[in-house]
Scaffold this motif. Sequence first.
Motif, short mmCIF file in Angstrom:
data_model
loop_
_atom_site.label_atom_id
_atom_site.label_comp_id
_atom_site.label_asym_id
_atom_site.label_seq_id
_atom_site.Cartn_x
_atom_site.Cartn_y
_atom_site.Cartn_z
N THR A 43 -1.60 4.86 1.16
CA THR A 43 -2.67 5.60 1.12
C THR A 43 -3.85 4.76 2.25
OG1 THR A 43 -2.68 6.48 -1.01
CG2 THR A 43 -4.53 6.62 -0.19
N PRO A 44 -4.11 3.66 2.09
CA PRO A 44 -5.20 2.88 2.94
C PRO A 44 -4.92 2.82 4.47
CG PRO A 44 -4.17 1.36 1.58
CD PRO A 44 -3.42 2.66 1.00
N VAL A 45 -3.79 3.04 4.49
CA VAL A 45 -3.06 2.72 6.12
C VAL A 45 -4.07 3.39 7.23
CG1 VAL A 45 -1.34 3.03 8.00
CG2 VAL A 45 -0.81 2.39 5.61
N PRO A 46 -4.40 4.59 7.07
CA PRO A 46 -5.34 5.44 8.15
C PRO A 46 -6.75 4.99 8.02
CG PRO A 46 -4.33 7.03 6.90
CD PRO A 46 -3.89 5.86 6.20
N MET A 47 -7.30 4.47 6.76
CA MET A 47 -8.40 3.75 6.62
C MET A 47 -8.53 2.58 7.39
SD MET A 47 -10.33 1.55 5.28
CE MET A 47 -9.61 0.72 3.91
N TYR A 48 -7.46 1.67 7.20
CA TYR A 48 -7.21 0.36 8.04
C TYR A 48 -7.22 0.56 9.62
CZ TYR A 48 -6.22 -2.25 3.74
OH TYR A 48 -5.93 -2.65 2.17
N LEU A 55 -10.84 -2.70 -2.97
CA LEU A 55 -10.02 -1.49 -2.69
C LEU A 55 -8.88 -1.43 -3.55
CD1 LEU A 55 -10.23 0.92 -0.51
CD2 LEU A 55 -8.34 -0.58 0.61
N LEU A 56 -8.83 0.22 -3.97
CA LEU A 56 -7.64 0.43 -4.66
C LEU A 56 -7.09 1.58 -4.48
CD1 LEU A 56 -8.99 0.04 -8.56
CD2 LEU A 56 -7.56 -1.55 -7.11
N GLY A 57 -5.67 1.88 -4.59
CA GLY A 57 -5.01 3.21 -4.59
C GLY A 57 -4.79 3.31 -5.94
N ILE A 58 -3.87 4.48 -6.13
CA ILE A 58 -3.39 4.61 -7.52
C ILE A 58 -2.07 5.02 -7.49
CG2 ILE A 58 -4.47 7.02 -7.43
CD1 ILE A 58 -5.11 6.75 -10.53
N GLY A 59 -1.40 4.57 -8.64
CA GLY A 59 0.11 5.06 -8.68
C GLY A 59 0.12 6.57 -9.41
N ASN A 103 1.60 7.30 -11.95
CA ASN A 103 1.34 7.05 -13.18
C ASN A 103 0.11 6.21 -13.80
OD1 ASN A 103 1.77 4.54 -12.38
ND2 ASN A 103 3.56 3.97 -13.71
N GLY A 104 -0.86 6.53 -12.68
CA GLY A 104 -2.19 6.01 -12.96
C GLY A 104 -2.17 4.27 -12.98
N HIS A 105 -1.18 3.72 -12.61
CA HIS A 105 -1.11 2.27 -11.97
C HIS A 105 -2.19 1.81 -11.16
CE1 HIS A 105 2.32 2.16 -9.02
NE2 HIS A 105 1.32 2.04 -8.51
N ILE A 106 -2.91 0.84 -11.50
CA ILE A 106 -3.61 0.24 -10.26
C ILE A 106 -3.16 -1.38 -10.05
CG2 ILE A 106 -5.89 1.57 -10.42
CD1 ILE A 106 -7.39 -0.32 -12.15
N ALA A 107 -3.17 -1.78 -8.82
CA ALA A 107 -2.54 -2.86 -8.52
C ALA A 107 -1.24 -2.29 -9.12
CB ALA A 107 -2.99 -4.04 -9.01
N PHE A 108 -0.42 -3.49 -9.64
CA PHE A 108 0.90 -3.02 -10.32
C PHE A 108 0.72 -3.38 -11.80
CE2 PHE A 108 3.61 -3.83 -6.29
CZ PHE A 108 4.07 -2.52 -6.20
N ASN A 109 -0.27 -2.77 -12.27
CA ASN A 109 -0.81 -2.91 -13.91
C ASN A 109 -0.03 -1.53 -14.18
OD1 ASN A 109 -2.38 -5.38 -14.56
ND2 ASN A 109 -3.23 -4.45 -12.61
#
Length: 245
Positions: free
Chosen positions: A39-44, A129-133, A135-141
């Motif tokens: 997700t963040p690649v084009p933002m970077y 900055l976060l993306g989301i999995g 299943n709702g995971h953020i980072a690998f939580n």
Amino acid sequence: MKVVVTESYDASCAYVADMICNLVNEKPNCKLGLATGGTPVPMYQKLIEANKAGKVDFSQVHTVNLDEYCGIPETHDQSYRYFMNHNLFDHINIDKANTYVAKGMGDSAANAAELEAKVREGGVADLQLLGIGNNGHIAFNEASDVLHATAHVETLTESTIQANSRFFEKKEDVPTTAITMGMGDILAAKCVVLIATGAAKTDAIRGLVMDDVITTHNPSSMLKMHENVVVVIDKELADLVGYKA
Ligand code: F6R
């Protein structure tokens, strides 16, 4: 929580890149918490363009990344250190000594403890900055009966391994464990910015923006307890979720 609905994924990336550039311009020695994933690649890419155009200076910025796979060296093209160098750090004027991505090799418990220390070293992140999995995971939580407050080793779920297998030759190559910031580490940041796109994120984003329920089975829902969260989604995803601005 502020939900921003943009015209397109590209516009979402531009919105978040502007937020980051504005922060760096206001506070040149700020600390950024960064994410990997598609997700963040084009933002970077937009941050790289802004830096090359002289619109933002990263020379005093410090960064800490959310997570890193266990068991692959930083030279591996799927390690998150490699990802960050390749997609951002190698192309901007940041001092790599001021960037931190947890170690994937060696003693995992010690690596998690080091990440935990880096989250607070010199103060907490000005922006996480976060993306989301899916299943709702953020980072690998990962979505589960329990979540962890601090940095730890997480066993990846089948859903995450499946989703991330697109970056590997075969599914069996995806690491099954990762070092990740905990929920408390993420919630400690002064501001949290989550960017999401694509139909696969519909359920996760619905659980984040449509009600006030907090559940460990959608870890992103814990962000509802933070005062300064911005969720950036495009119109297409907002429509799938049923979110009206
Ligand atoms: C990456 C990370 C993950 C991703 C998430 C979404 O550092 O912490 O939580 O943000 O898995 O990944 P993509 O963007 O590939 O859909």
